[in-house]
Design a protein around this motif. Structure first.
Motif, PDB file in Angstrom:
ATOM      1  N   ALA A 104     -12.907   1.417  -7.545  1.00 55.50           N
ATOM      2  CA  ALA A 104     -11.613   1.801  -8.094  1.00 55.50           C
ATOM      3  C   ALA A 104     -11.823   1.615  -9.495  1.00 55.50           C
ATOM      4  O   ALA A 104     -11.774   2.288 -10.382  1.00 55.50           O
ATOM      5  N   LEU A 145      -6.315  -0.409  -1.569  1.00 54.00           N
ATOM      6  CA  LEU A 145      -4.972   0.451  -1.773  1.00 54.00           C
ATOM      7  C   LEU A 145      -4.045  -0.730  -2.187  1.00 54.00           C
ATOM      8  O   LEU A 145      -3.168  -0.326  -3.259  1.00 54.00           O
ATOM      9  N   VAL A 178       1.681   6.438  -7.189  1.00 53.69           N
ATOM     10  CA  VAL A 178       0.574   7.110  -7.641  1.00 53.69           C
ATOM     11  C   VAL A 178       0.935   8.609  -7.572  1.00 53.69           C
ATOM     12  O   VAL A 178       0.659   9.567  -8.330  1.00 53.69           O
ATOM     13  N   ALA A 204       1.014  -1.150  -0.091  1.00 54.76           N
ATOM     14  CA  ALA A 204      -0.122  -0.126  -0.096  1.00 54.76           C
ATOM     15  C   ALA A 204       0.765   1.371  -0.032  1.00 54.76           C
ATOM     16  O   ALA A 204       0.599   2.293  -0.657  1.00 54.76           O
ATOM     17  N   ASN A 224      -7.301   6.902  -5.635  1.00 54.80           N
ATOM     18  CA  ASN A 224      -6.799   6.469  -4.167  1.00 54.80           C
ATOM     19  C   ASN A 224      -7.376   7.192  -3.238  1.00 54.80           C
ATOM     20  O   ASN A 224      -7.876   6.572  -1.896  1.00 54.80           O
ATOM     21  N   SER A 281      -9.448   5.159  -0.130  1.00 56.57           N
ATOM     22  CA  SER A 281      -8.868   5.538   1.393  1.00 56.57           C
ATOM     23  C   SER A 281      -9.817   5.854   2.214  1.00 56.57           C
ATOM     24  O   SER A 281      -9.583   5.349   3.507  1.00 56.57           O
ATOM     25  N   THR A 297      -4.969   8.961   3.788  1.00 49.45           N
ATOM     26  CA  THR A 297      -4.084   7.563   3.854  1.00 49.45           C
ATOM     27  C   THR A 297      -4.005   7.208   5.383  1.00 49.45           C
ATOM     28  O   THR A 297      -3.439   8.000   6.281  1.00 49.45           O
ATOM     29  N   SER A 323       2.315   1.798  -3.275  1.00 49.90           N
ATOM     30  CA  SER A 323       1.262   1.991  -4.440  1.00 49.90           C
ATOM     31  C   SER A 323       1.027   3.618  -4.167  1.00 49.90           C
ATOM     32  O   SER A 323       1.206   4.251  -5.145  1.00 49.90           O
ATOM     33  N   VAL A 324       0.723   3.967  -3.217  1.00 48.99           N
ATOM     34  CA  VAL A 324       0.396   5.080  -2.743  1.00 48.99           C
ATOM     35  C   VAL A 324       1.440   6.307  -3.243  1.00 48.99           C
ATOM     36  O   VAL A 324       1.315   7.333  -4.096  1.00 48.99           O
TER      37      VAL A 324
END
Length: 431
Positions: free
Chosen positions: A399, A257, A52, A45, A244, A248, A115, A48-49
């Motif tokens: 998503a 996520l 992004v 996660a 996202n 979240s 987040t 990934s964040v």
């Protein structure tokens, strides 16, 4: 120059397809390495964040190869494109640094994107390494554009293949110095540095055929052409960023996520090559007959890529996701149907990039910014509605629904705009 054939497109396109596959393998390999860690959900996660956010901020530089293909005609235009590359790289590094090292990071990650705190801290650790990346990705795009313009696309794939080899080495060595998502960031930065140096060597050695009668655009003209493309590329990344932010806030946020990062990695692998249709259009299409040949090529390719996505989501799930990538059964079962729904994505994404190639060739780059702005507003409008209605879907289901709907919207918009412009800009297209 004779009529364009499927064979000509294949010889130009498939090395670029291999390049995107190898690039996406980099992200898939990193996800696989992180999926084997003890706290795999936090690591996946966080990475990934971070990716992004990085893709959103760094996205203006991802049109460098398109700008180089369309604009570099000699030494003066090359200097102007290089100036654009360096300006964008400086901006990206500054913005990443503000999020990674200042309280702005808390505002963006925890307040705006909601987040979870543990994942937000993992994201910041990752971004502290990614601030080194913009200069290398920017120069890589410029070098790739020069090589693609010379139709030496196999060299692009070769450099990316070397990158994957170094990635595996750096993931092994990095275990001694880094943990969690930061391990993936270290390996990614290191292997892209190697790839950029190799692409620079290839670009230097390629002798581009120059038309002595070709007129080079001024620095101002090139910047006016390039910055709308950069703006459009940046806006493209608002879609995953906004998605996202939405997921979240849903009950299954950490799992959603992590799953979105895994699915986006597969889309980069199996739909990402379709973005090279924009470069193929700019380089190869010289009339309506060529355009029709390229459209047929796109349809066949999109069907093949969509079928592969369905196979990975269904019959090959245990082998590819579970065996090769080490994705836990809980996460694998969670993404099955959302991943299968992405089977249509290569067709949509390919169509959009063919249209983007037409607009870039007609020097209507501002329209590309309008299309991506429309996608962003579309997601923003749905954001409060989704949080209010709480549809009976998993976070990852929401998503993927948003991702596909936004792509359909852009495709329809660009097709309508192309129909309206029609013959008014045909004289600007490559001949």
């Amino acid at each position: 120059m004779g009529r364009l054939r499927q064979r000509d497109i294949a010889l130009f396109f498939f090395p670029l397809l291999l390049n995107v596959q190898l690039m996406s393998i980099s992200h898939t390999v990193i996800n696989g390495a992180l999926a084997r860690l003890e706290d795999y959900v936090t690591a996946l996660a966080g990475f990934s964040v971070a990716m992004v956010i990085h893709l959103f901020i760094a996205s203006p530089s991802y049109q460098n190869h398109t700008v180089a293909i369309a604009m570099v005609r000699g030494r003066r235009s090359l200097k102007a494109v290089l100036l654009f590359v360096l300006l964008v790289a400086a901006y990206v590094s500054l913005m990443l640094s503000l999020i990674a090292f200042t309280p702005l990071g808390n505002l963006v990650l925890e307040r705006i994107l909601s987040t979870p705190p543990q994942i937000a801290e993992e994201t910041r650790r990752t971004l502290r390494l990614l601030v080194l990346l913009p200069l290398f990705t920017g120069l890589r795009g410029l070098f790739q554009g020069l090589v693609i313009q010379a139709r030496r696309t196999s060299l692009v794939s070769l450099a990316t293949g070397v990158r994957v080899g170094f990635l595996l080495l750096l993931l092994t060595l990095g275990n001694s110095w880094f943990s969690g998502a930061a391990l993936g960031a270290f390996a990614l930065v290191g292997c892209i540095m190697i790839e950029t140096l190799l692409m620079g060597l290839f670009a230097w050695r390629v002798h581009l055929p120059r038309d002595k009668e070709a007129v080079e655009d001024s620095t101002g003209s090139i910047l006016r052409y390039a910055f709308p493309l950069a703006w459009s590329s940046c806006l493209q990344q608002t879609v995953p960023l906004l998605i996202n932010a939405i997921i979240s806030r849903l009950p299954d946020a950490p799992l959603a996520l992590a799953a979105f990062g895994v699915i986006r990695g597969f889309l980069f692998l199996l739909a990402g090559p379709m973005r090279n249709l924009q470069q193929a259009y700019l380089t190869l299409v010289r009339g309506d007959e060529d355009r029709a040949v390229l459209v047929r090529f796109h349809l066949l390719l999109a069907i093949g890529m969509g079928a592969l996505i369905l196979l990975v989501a269904g019959p090959l799930s245990a082998t590819v996701l579970g065996g090769w990538l080490g994705v836990a059964d809980r996460l694998r079962g969670y993404i099955t149907w959302p991943l299968a729904a992405c089977g249509i994505f290569p067709l949509l994404y390919g169509t959009t990039n063919l249209l983007r190639g037409w607009f870039a060739g007609a020097r209507q780059t501002a329209r590309l910014g309008h299309s991506t702005l429309l996608k962003g507003f579309f997601i923003l409008l749905l954001w409060p509605l989704i949080l209010w209605l709480r549809p009976p879907l998993s976070g990852i289901g929401v998503a993927i629904m948003l991702l596909i709907a936004a792509e359909i919207l852009e495709t329809v918009y660009l097709a309508r705009q192309r129909s309206k412009l029609g013959s008014r800009v045909e004289h600007l297209l490559p001949r």
